[in-house]
Motif scaffolding. Structure first.
Motif, mmCIF file in Angstrom:
data_model
loop_
_atom_site.group_PDB
_atom_site.id
_atom_site.type_symbol
_atom_site.label_atom_id
_atom_site.label_comp_id
_atom_site.label_asym_id
_atom_site.label_seq_id
_atom_site.Cartn_x
_atom_site.Cartn_y
_atom_site.Cartn_z
ATOM 1 N N ASN A 89 0.802 -1.221 0.000
ATOM 2 C CA ASN A 89 0.000 0.000 0.000
ATOM 3 C C ASN A 89 0.832 1.266 0.000
ATOM 4 O OD1 ASN A 89 -2.552 -1.315 -0.082
ATOM 5 N ND2 ASN A 89 -2.314 -1.806 2.082
ATOM 6 N N GLN A 90 2.026 1.231 -0.623
ATOM 7 C CA GLN A 90 2.808 2.439 -0.787
ATOM 8 C C GLN A 90 2.032 3.421 -1.656
ATOM 9 O OE1 GLN A 90 3.857 -0.688 -1.518
ATOM 10 N NE2 GLN A 90 6.066 -0.891 -1.330
ATOM 11 N N LYS A 91 2.302 4.689 -1.468
ATOM 12 C CA LYS A 91 1.665 5.704 -2.305
ATOM 13 C C LYS A 91 2.449 5.827 -3.605
ATOM 14 C CE LYS A 91 -0.541 8.209 1.329
ATOM 15 N NZ LYS A 91 -1.118 9.448 1.750
ATOM 16 N N PRO A 92 1.776 5.693 -4.743
ATOM 17 C CA PRO A 92 2.489 5.820 -6.015
ATOM 18 C C PRO A 92 2.872 7.263 -6.302
ATOM 19 C CG PRO A 92 0.141 5.492 -6.385
ATOM 20 C CD PRO A 92 0.366 5.356 -4.904
ATOM 21 N N THR A 93 3.956 7.422 -7.062
ATOM 22 C CA THR A 93 4.334 8.757 -7.522
ATOM 23 C C THR A 93 3.504 9.150 -8.741
ATOM 24 O OG1 THR A 93 6.106 7.849 -8.870
ATOM 25 C CG2 THR A 93 6.689 8.606 -6.655
ATOM 26 N N GLU A 94 2.979 8.154 -9.446
ATOM 27 C CA GLU A 94 2.021 8.378 -10.524
ATOM 28 C C GLU A 94 0.884 7.392 -10.326
ATOM 29 O OE1 GLU A 94 1.848 8.277 -15.380
ATOM 30 O OE2 GLU A 94 3.641 9.056 -14.404
ATOM 31 N N LEU A 95 -0.329 7.905 -10.183
ATOM 32 C CA LEU A 95 -1.487 7.061 -9.911
ATOM 33 C C LEU A 95 -1.722 6.038 -11.017
ATOM 34 C CD1 LEU A 95 -3.960 9.714 -8.463
ATOM 35 C CD2 LEU A 95 -2.559 8.056 -7.214
ATOM 36 N N TYR A 96 -2.463 4.996 -10.684
ATOM 37 C CA TYR A 96 -2.731 3.901 -11.610
ATOM 38 C C TYR A 96 -3.401 4.396 -12.883
ATOM 39 C CZ TYR A 96 -4.442 -0.558 -13.389
ATOM 40 O OH TYR A 96 -4.695 -1.649 -14.182
ATOM 41 N N MET A 103 1.283 1.811 -12.599
ATOM 42 C CA MET A 103 1.459 2.924 -11.681
ATOM 43 C C MET A 103 2.932 2.962 -11.332
ATOM 44 S SD MET A 103 -0.540 1.533 -8.337
ATOM 45 C CE MET A 103 -0.771 -0.220 -8.170
ATOM 46 N N PHE A 105 6.330 4.162 -8.802
ATOM 47 C CA PHE A 105 6.763 4.297 -7.418
ATOM 48 C C PHE A 105 8.237 4.669 -7.369
ATOM 49 C CE2 PHE A 105 3.246 1.388 -7.456
ATOM 50 C CZ PHE A 105 2.519 1.687 -6.319
#
Length: 133
Positions: A89-96, A103, A105
């Motif tokens: 559940n890391q936050k992506p640097t570019e959303l899916y 996506m 990371f």
């Protein structure tokens, strides 16, 4: 994730029909005759993307993850270093991007090296690829 030599592909053919088709394609294809680009194996379900690219420094790469497709990497020539980390559940640097199934990371936690004739199967993992000289 699976990491192995293509000679052992028969060990994995019952995991998933798409993995079976991908590994059979790898075993039965002369990649020296294929052009770079997308090659259809089974419609939109299974396809190969043949790429040749310039080496980048590991810190210039970004991690990617897929939700729709299982990613099977096969090393035709040389070797490649891949940075990986488990999806937690890391936050992506570019959303899916649903249309392109990816996506992005930052920061892998581990690295693996694939040599000529090896393959890796990535389920829901985050990874980057770095070709080694």
């Amino acid at each position: 994730m699976i990491l192995d030599k293509i000679q052992n592909a028969s060990l994995y053919i019952n995991l998933h029909k798409g993995i079976t088709k991908a590994l059979e394609y790898i075993e039965n294809t002369n990649f020296s005759t294929l052009e770079n680009g997308k090659h259809i194996i089974d419609g939109d379900d299974v396809f190969a993307i043949v790429k040749e690219y310039q080496t980048k420094k590991i810190d210039e790469n970004i991690l990617e993850a897929h939700l729709k497709y299982i990613d099977v990497h096969y090393i035709i020539e040389g070797k490649e270093q891949i940075g990986i980390t488990m999806f937690n559940n890391q936050k992506p640097t570019e959303l899916y991007d649903e249309d392109n199934d990816f996506m992005l990371f930052n920061k892998p936690s581990d690295y693996i090296t694939l040599h000529k004739g090896m393959f890796a199967v990535f389920f829901l993992m985050i990874f980057i690829c770095q070709k080694l000289r």
